[in-house]
Design a protein around this motif. Sequence first.
Motif, PDB file in Angstrom:
ATOM      1  N   TYR A  58     -12.851  -6.492   4.073  1.00 36.09           N
ATOM      2  CA  TYR A  58     -12.543  -5.162   3.533  1.00 36.09           C
ATOM      3  C   TYR A  58     -12.903  -5.097   2.050  1.00 36.09           C
ATOM      4  O   TYR A  58     -13.010  -6.126   1.369  1.00 36.09           O
ATOM      5  N   LEU A  59     -13.042  -3.891   1.524  1.00 38.42           N
ATOM      6  CA  LEU A  59     -13.130  -3.613   0.087  1.00 38.42           C
ATOM      7  C   LEU A  59     -14.229  -4.386  -0.629  1.00 38.42           C
ATOM      8  O   LEU A  59     -13.993  -5.048  -1.648  1.00 38.42           O
TER       9      LEU A  59
ATOM     10  N   ARG B  51     -20.392  -1.807  -1.977  1.00 38.86           N
ATOM     11  CA  ARG B  51     -19.303  -0.921  -1.575  1.00 38.86           C
ATOM     12  C   ARG B  51     -19.676  -0.130  -0.329  1.00 38.86           C
ATOM     13  O   ARG B  51     -20.784   0.394  -0.220  1.00 38.86           O
TER      14      ARG B  51
ATOM     15  N   CYS C 294      -4.489  -7.769  -3.725  1.00 44.35           N
ATOM     16  CA  CYS C 294      -5.230  -6.508  -3.801  1.00 44.35           C
ATOM     17  C   CYS C 294      -4.533  -5.521  -4.737  1.00 44.35           C
ATOM     18  O   CYS C 294      -4.308  -4.362  -4.389  1.00 44.35           O
TER      19      CYS C 294
ATOM     20  N   ASN D 269     -17.473  -6.651   3.626  1.00 46.36           N
ATOM     21  CA  ASN D 269     -17.269  -7.604   2.541  1.00 46.36           C
ATOM     22  C   ASN D 269     -17.346  -9.028   3.074  1.00 46.36           C
ATOM     23  O   ASN D 269     -17.111  -9.278   4.255  1.00 46.36           O
TER      24      ASN D 269
ATOM     25  N   THR E 299      -3.860  -2.771  -7.235  1.00 43.47           N
ATOM     26  CA  THR E 299      -4.618  -1.591  -7.679  1.00 43.47           C
ATOM     27  C   THR E 299      -3.733  -0.635  -8.479  1.00 43.47           C
ATOM     28  O   THR E 299      -4.077   0.537  -8.659  1.00 43.47           O
TER      29      THR E 299
ATOM     30  N   ARG F 292       0.850  -1.198   0.000  1.00 43.77           N
ATOM     31  CA  ARG F 292       0.000   0.000   0.000  1.00 43.77           C
ATOM     32  C   ARG F 292       0.879   1.239   0.000  1.00 43.77           C
ATOM     33  O   ARG F 292       1.690   1.430   0.908  1.00 43.77           O
TER      34      ARG F 292
ATOM     35  N   VAL G 254     -12.009  -3.671  -5.907  1.00 40.93           N
ATOM     36  CA  VAL G 254     -11.691  -2.370  -6.514  1.00 40.93           C
ATOM     37  C   VAL G 254     -11.957  -2.377  -8.019  1.00 40.93           C
ATOM     38  O   VAL G 254     -12.269  -1.337  -8.607  1.00 40.93           O
TER      39      VAL G 254
END
Length: 255
Positions: free
Chosen positions: A207-208, A214, A156, A218, A158, A132, A179
Amino acid sequence: MLLTDTHTHIYYHTENDSLAEQMQRCFDKDIHRLFLPNVNSASIAAVMKTVDAYPNNCFPMLGLHPCDVKENYQEELTKIYAALQQHKVYAIGEIGLDLYWDKSTLEIQKDAFRQQVQWAKDLNLPIDIHCREAFDELFELLEELKDEKLFGVLHCFTGNIEQAQHAIDLGFALGIGGVVTFKKAGLDEVVKQIDLQHIVLETDAPYLAPMPFRGKQNESSYLYYIAQKIADIKELPIEQVAAITTENSKRIFGI
């Protein structure tokens, strides 16, 4: 159809009734394979309890999350390494770098990462990477550590197309989660350009959450919506997306 969630913290629910309910919702959506990363030594027990309850569906990873790399990180690593001697695991993870919450721990995050990558190499296991706001620092580390034994998943993912290609060139699959369903994230355009053989699916639950959930908690059953979005992007049947990404997960994790 067989879908695989390559990164879920569903074990957070092991102490309440919702675990069985969430697992059933997974099965109802053809999600029968779930990979569970712990985050620190305290979370190992919940991971293993979930695996014991669903041995044919849940597969553990062990590692020290970068946000849990604190002053006592060597002590944490010792405990996690001891657990590796006691349990069959399918990856070292989740491990990596996180500069979103705390930039001051970067050097000890790097040290913890190097040590855990060596565990993975010694055990012939993949690594499951959390990154991240640290792509440059991560790629520098991976270039330093790369050899024929370094492989795994960039969880994850992105990033942009250049970062995606760099990860692939280093031997990593891209973990694509909720995402990709967000309208302004731009991840759909990246996924469009990446061959499916380099992609695995994940939720990172709780999460996410993907659209249309959204902002809510989750859960792994929502992987179906991520798979459907990728099917739409690739203009393929969801069954084909499931088959290819599950096969990719089998190749990476060895089960």
